[in-house]
Design an enzyme around this catalytic site. Structure first.
Site, short mmCIF file in Angstrom:
data_model
loop_
_atom_site.label_atom_id
_atom_site.label_comp_id
_atom_site.label_asym_id
_atom_site.label_seq_id
_atom_site.Cartn_x
_atom_site.Cartn_y
_atom_site.Cartn_z
N LYS A 96 6.63 -19.22 25.54
CA LYS A 96 7.20 -20.28 24.69
C LYS A 96 7.35 -19.78 23.25
O LYS A 96 8.33 -20.09 22.57
CB LYS A 96 6.29 -21.52 24.75
CG LYS A 96 6.76 -22.70 23.89
CD LYS A 96 7.95 -23.39 24.51
CE LYS A 96 8.74 -24.32 23.62
NZ LYS A 96 8.14 -25.40 22.98
N ASN A 98 3.65 -25.93 19.09
CA ASN A 98 4.42 -24.69 19.14
C ASN A 98 3.61 -23.60 18.44
O ASN A 98 2.75 -23.88 17.62
CB ASN A 98 5.74 -24.85 18.36
CG ASN A 98 6.82 -25.50 19.22
OD1 ASN A 98 6.77 -25.45 20.44
ND2 ASN A 98 7.79 -26.10 18.56
N ALA A 125 13.44 -34.40 23.16
CA ALA A 125 13.11 -35.74 22.64
C ALA A 125 13.57 -35.83 21.20
O ALA A 125 13.42 -34.89 20.43
CB ALA A 125 11.61 -35.97 22.73
N ASN A 164 10.68 -19.81 20.95
CA ASN A 164 10.73 -20.41 19.62
C ASN A 164 11.05 -19.37 18.54
O ASN A 164 11.76 -19.67 17.58
CB ASN A 164 9.41 -21.12 19.28
CG ASN A 164 9.23 -22.41 20.05
OD1 ASN A 164 8.22 -22.64 20.69
ND2 ASN A 164 10.24 -23.27 20.02
N GLY A 188 5.32 -38.42 16.26
CA GLY A 188 6.67 -37.87 16.17
C GLY A 188 7.35 -38.06 17.52
O GLY A 188 6.90 -38.88 18.34
N VAL A 228 7.50 -36.24 20.30
CA VAL A 228 6.70 -35.99 21.51
C VAL A 228 5.59 -37.04 21.67
O VAL A 228 5.31 -37.51 22.78
CB VAL A 228 6.10 -34.55 21.49
CG1 VAL A 228 5.14 -34.33 22.64
CG2 VAL A 228 7.22 -33.51 21.53
N GLY A 229 4.99 -37.46 20.57
CA GLY A 229 3.94 -38.48 20.62
C GLY A 229 4.50 -39.81 21.12
O GLY A 229 3.92 -40.47 21.99
N ASN A 246 14.32 -20.81 16.89
CA ASN A 246 14.09 -21.74 15.76
C ASN A 246 14.49 -21.20 14.39
O ASN A 246 15.29 -21.84 13.69
CB ASN A 246 12.63 -22.23 15.78
CG ASN A 246 12.33 -23.04 17.02
OD1 ASN A 246 12.95 -22.86 18.04
ND2 ASN A 246 11.37 -23.95 16.93
N GLU A 295 7.34 -24.82 11.08
CA GLU A 295 6.27 -24.17 11.84
C GLU A 295 6.38 -22.64 11.78
O GLU A 295 5.93 -21.94 12.66
CB GLU A 295 6.34 -24.62 13.30
CG GLU A 295 6.07 -26.10 13.46
CD GLU A 295 6.20 -26.56 14.90
OE1 GLU A 295 5.18 -27.00 15.45
OE2 GLU A 295 7.31 -26.48 15.46
O1 PAF Z 1 11.36 -26.26 18.88
C1 PAF Z 1 12.38 -26.55 19.54
O2 PAF Z 1 13.39 -27.02 19.02
C2 PAF Z 1 12.35 -26.35 21.04
O3 PAF Z 1 11.07 -25.87 21.37
C3 PAF Z 1 13.41 -25.40 21.62
C4 PAF Z 1 12.99 -24.95 22.98
C5 PAF Z 1 13.68 -24.23 20.73
C6 PAF Z 1 14.68 -26.17 21.86
O4 PAF Z 1 15.29 -26.67 20.73
#
Ligand code: PAF
Length: 292
Positions: free
Chosen positions: A179, A99, A124, A183, A9, A11-12, A187, A258
């Site tokens: 983190k 996450n 990304a 999230n 994806g 990040v990969g 999110n 997630e």
């Molecule tokens: O999951 C995400 O989208 C990101 O971790 C964050 C920090 C919420 C930014 O969009």
């Protein structure tokens, strides 16, 4: 060194494009067509108006995982097969970049390996199967999961590169909790309201909603320094104001989210600690319902 990156994806792809400048990278994809595309044309990395092609890497759709360093970038709910393969493999250094926190007990069963967890603070965006846009320059924070693990066990930390740094953090629990808090606040609400991250800071009503999530999540995670943590969450909303969160993108593209690893984890912890978290329950049900 030889590095295996599992998951292709955003990040990969980003990790593979950068790390293949100095290392021998194999990118493990789920689909054969994606592996073929990358082997034929490399990975395009877009930064601002510039585009560069990383050709010195190999993509593989068969999960060999033979490299001494593996970086696992798949979503937390896709870990099962990888963990089963690792249980049969000789000791390796494995860095997990997921996450949420519900997968941590599973990682704690991998005691034969040197296990690190990390959080990605880059922006990304995957534009195609072999194109990734670096939308925000940040870093990857990493921390050892098992006590006594030495920093020099994670070689990428010693080979820093411009625009793709790694930072060492001693306390994995605080790093992951902070983190998770970010999230949890950003999110699900952005997915439910269908707004970019910045709206949670700029729209007073949405900001109140984020604050209600924040208070429940803080209580469950037993984090201190409330004002500082709130400022941190708001700073991320403002710094990524135009971004659509990963959960909003998952909903828009009809993928699983997630929510279990993020809000599901908090709800389970709240149950254990006999805490009332009605807002988290509301969010959990809303997102589960939207996943269809
Ligand atoms: O999951 C995400 O989208 C990101 O971790 C964050 C920090 C919420 C930014 O969009």
């Amino acid at each position: 060194m030889k590095i295996g990156i599992i998951g292709s994806g955003a990040v990969g792809l980003l990790s593979a494009a950068y790390l293949s400048k100095n290392h021998e990278v194999t990118l493990y994809t789920r689909r054969k067509e994606q592996a073929e595309l990358i082997n034929a044309g490399g990975i395009s990395l877009v930064k601002g108006n510039q585009e560069s092609i990383s050709l010195h890497l190999r993509a593989e759709d068969k999960p060999a995982y033979t490299e001494p360093l593996l970086i696992v970038t798949v979503k937390q709910y896709q870990l099962e097969d990888i963990l089963n393969a690792l249980k049969k493999s000789p000791p390796k250094t494995v860095l997990f970049l997921q996450n949420g926190m519900s997968h941590i007990p599973l990682l704690q069963t991998l005691s034969a390996h040197r296990v690190f967890v990390g959080i990605v603070e880059h922006g990304a965006l995957k534009l195609s199967d072999n194109t990734v846009k670096h939308t925000g320059f940040g870093c990857i924070k990493v921390s050892p999961l098992f006590p006594g693990e030495r920093l020099n066990e994670l070689p990428v930390l010693k080979m820093q590169m411009d625009h793709f740094p790694f930072e060492y953090i001693g306390d994995w629990k605080y790093m992951m909790s902070q983190k998770l808090l970010v999230n949890a606040c950003i999110n699900p609400l952005t997915a439910l309201l269908r707004v970019p991250n910045g709206e949670l800071a700029s729209n007073p009503m949405f900001n109140k909603m984020a604050e209600s999530v924040f208070h429940e999540a803080m209580k469950v995670l037993s984090l201190e320094k409330g004002q500082e943590e709130w400022e941190h969450v708001m700073a991320i909303c403002r710094n990524t104001a135009q971004n659509r969160s990963s959960m909003l993108k998952d909903i828009e593209e009809g993928r699983m989210t997630e929510i279990d690893g993020i809000i599901g984890y908090l709800i389970n912890q709240a149950k254990t600690e006999k805490l009332e978290v009605p807002v988290l329950h509301f969010l959990y049900q809303a997102i589960r319902g939207m996943e269809g």
